[in-house]
Design an enzyme around this catalytic site. Structure first.
Site, PDB file in Angstrom:
ATOM      1  N   TYR A  55       0.898  -1.081  -0.093  1.00  0.00           N
ATOM      2  CA  TYR A  55      -0.137   0.103  -0.133  1.00  0.00           C
ATOM      3  C   TYR A  55       0.814   1.119   0.048  1.00  0.00           C
ATOM      4  CZ  TYR A  55      -3.947  -3.137   1.281  1.00  0.00           C
ATOM      5  OH  TYR A  55      -4.894  -4.105   1.373  1.00  0.00           O
ATOM      6  N   SER A 206     -13.727  -4.554   1.470  1.00  0.00           N
ATOM      7  CA  SER A 206     -14.549  -3.907   0.321  1.00  0.00           C
ATOM      8  C   SER A 206     -16.003  -3.998   0.687  1.00  0.00           C
ATOM      9  CB  SER A 206     -14.143  -4.319  -0.886  1.00  0.00           C
ATOM     10  OG  SER A 206     -14.568  -3.268  -1.837  1.00  0.00           O
ATOM     11  N   PRO A 207     -16.621  -3.911   2.003  1.00  0.00           N
ATOM     12  CA  PRO A 207     -17.694  -4.055   2.200  1.00  0.00           C
ATOM     13  C   PRO A 207     -18.795  -2.922   1.233  1.00  0.00           C
ATOM     14  CG  PRO A 207     -16.938  -2.764   4.073  1.00  0.00           C
ATOM     15  CD  PRO A 207     -15.782  -3.465   3.119  1.00  0.00           C
ATOM     16  N   LEU A 208     -18.314  -2.019   0.870  1.00  0.00           N
ATOM     17  CA  LEU A 208     -18.864  -0.977  -0.204  1.00  0.00           C
ATOM     18  C   LEU A 208     -18.657  -1.160  -1.592  1.00  0.00           C
ATOM     19  CD1 LEU A 208     -18.471   2.518   2.100  1.00  0.00           C
ATOM     20  CD2 LEU A 208     -20.538   0.739   2.030  1.00  0.00           C
ATOM     21  N   GLY A 210     -15.753  -1.157  -3.305  1.00  0.00           N
ATOM     22  CA  GLY A 210     -14.863  -0.333  -3.867  1.00  0.00           C
ATOM     23  C   GLY A 210     -15.725   1.322  -4.172  1.00  0.00           C
ATOM     24  N   GLY A 211     -16.736   1.613  -3.301  1.00  0.00           N
ATOM     25  CA  GLY A 211     -17.221   2.907  -3.456  1.00  0.00           C
ATOM     26  C   GLY A 211     -18.733   2.628  -4.187  1.00  0.00           C
ATOM     27  N   LEU A 213     -21.346   0.833  -3.127  1.00  0.00           N
ATOM     28  CA  LEU A 213     -22.401   0.909  -2.368  1.00  0.00           C
ATOM     29  C   LEU A 213     -22.297   2.243  -1.208  1.00  0.00           C
ATOM     30  CD1 LEU A 213     -22.401  -2.681  -1.578  1.00  0.00           C
ATOM     31  CD2 LEU A 213     -24.009  -1.376  -2.765  1.00  0.00           C
ATOM     32  N   GLY A 215     -22.861   5.229  -2.842  1.00  0.00           N
ATOM     33  CA  GLY A 215     -23.716   6.166  -3.193  1.00  0.00           C
ATOM     34  C   GLY A 215     -22.742   7.197  -4.360  1.00  0.00           C
TER      35      GLY A 215
END
Length: 338
Positions: A55, A206-208, A210-211, A213, A215
């Site tokens: 990273y 990544s529960p969203l 990668g963005g 979820l 919005g």
């Protein structure tokens, strides 16, 4: 904060893990701001921080190391190795040569004498798993690493590693780190049952999605990734799979609104509800993003909401195959056409 057992290790961890991928040039290069975000997460009760050597080419580990100075005992510190660190073909992978060298670099950057969880970032098809496990076992016996884990291993690879550990009397992977979100549910079919059978903890990332979820990507307002680390195929809005994702996101956003919560809160609360998930990794770039994640800890999803989510994305389904972390080597033409 309701802490959860990390597999059968006896360690208790928060249901949210602070992911540090966005700290450094890949995301937020303001070190003081990143430190404030880390301290806010710790103050909120999050006790796991997950980073990786790759990273921002080590900068993320440096930022985390600086931030937890004086608070090291509060943190279950996880990092990863495997990805290329430069153009040298030996500065990557799961070989003993690389592991024993790279762990020293991570320890130096993290400013600590031990890593709580040292994870293989991806399976290495060119290295026998027993070599990787043997090197990691030595690190545990030397006290440089407390536990070892895997990331993006398939169900069969998880079982193979557990078998090798038992047969060779080596340290075993006690955690798996797979992708998991409402849009990426493939692990429900094989990976989660495997980790549950073997008593492993699961730190999903990544529960969203990668963005998707958060919005940020909506019909008529499609944005672009804020980090160069994100693969372009996942954000090509001309692809049919991504058009399908946009449709699903619209329906999910409406469902969240009807349930009286944000799409972010619903998505994170959903990810940490599965009994096979120990903790979901959230990777904020800003303090505002972190603050938007924390309320999910207090969200309880009704059966009606859960049923509607299953109607929109069936269990075990990944809407866009480009979001899948599995099969990178097994599905190449060379592997299929020998």
């Amino acid at each position: 904060m309701q802490y959860r057992p990390l597999g059968r290790t006896g360690v208790q961890v928060s249901p949210l893990t602070l992911g540090a991928m966005m700290f450094g040039p890949w995301g937020n290069d303001d070190r003081q701001d990143a430190t404030r975000i880390i301290h806010r997460a710790l103050d909120a009760g999050i006790n796991v921080i997950d980073t990786a050597d790759v990273y921002s080419a080590g900068v993320s580990e440096e930022i985390v190391g600086d931030a937890i100075t004086g608070r090291r005992d509060e943190v279950f510190l996880a990092t990863k190795f495997f990805m290329p660190m430069d153009d040298d073909p030996n500065h990557r992978g799961g070989s003993r040569r690389w592991i024993v060298r790279e762990v020293e670099s991570s320890l130096r950057r993290l400013k600590t004498d031990h890593i709580d969880l040292y994870q293989v970032h991806r399976p290495d098809p060119g290295t026998d798993v027993t070599e990787t496990l043997g090197a990691l076992t030595d690190l545990v016996r030397q006290g440089k690493v407390r536990y070892i884990g895997s990331s993006s291993y398939s169900g069969s690879q998880i079982v193979e590693a557990q078998w090798a550990s038992r047969e060779r009397r080596l340290e075993r992977f006690v955690t798996e780190q797979p992708p998991y979100s409402i849009l990426v549910r493939g692990i429900e079919e094989d990976v989660l049952p495997a980790v549950q059978r073997h008593g492993m903890g699961t730190l999903t990332y990544s529960p969203l999605s990668g963005g998707w979820l958060s919005g940020r990507w909506r019909k008529g307002a499609a944005s672009t990734p804020t980090s160069s680390a994100r693969p372009g195929a996942r954000f090509d809005m001309s692809s049919p799979a991504n058009q399908r994702k946009l449709d699903v996101v619209e329906d999910l956003a409406l469902l969240a609104e009807q349930a009286g919560m944000s799409l972010i809160e619903m998505s994170i609360a959903w990810a940490i509800r599965h009994p096979g998930v120990t903790s979901a990794i959230v990777g904020p770039r800003t303090m505002e993003q972190l603050e938007s994640y924390l309320p999910a800890l207090d969200v309880t999803l009704s059966a009606d909401v859960l049923d509607r989510i299953d109607e929109l994305v069936a269990p075990g389904v990944t809407v866009n195959p480009d979001d899948n972390s599995y099969g990178a080597h097994e599905l190449t033409p060379a592997a299929r056409r020998r």
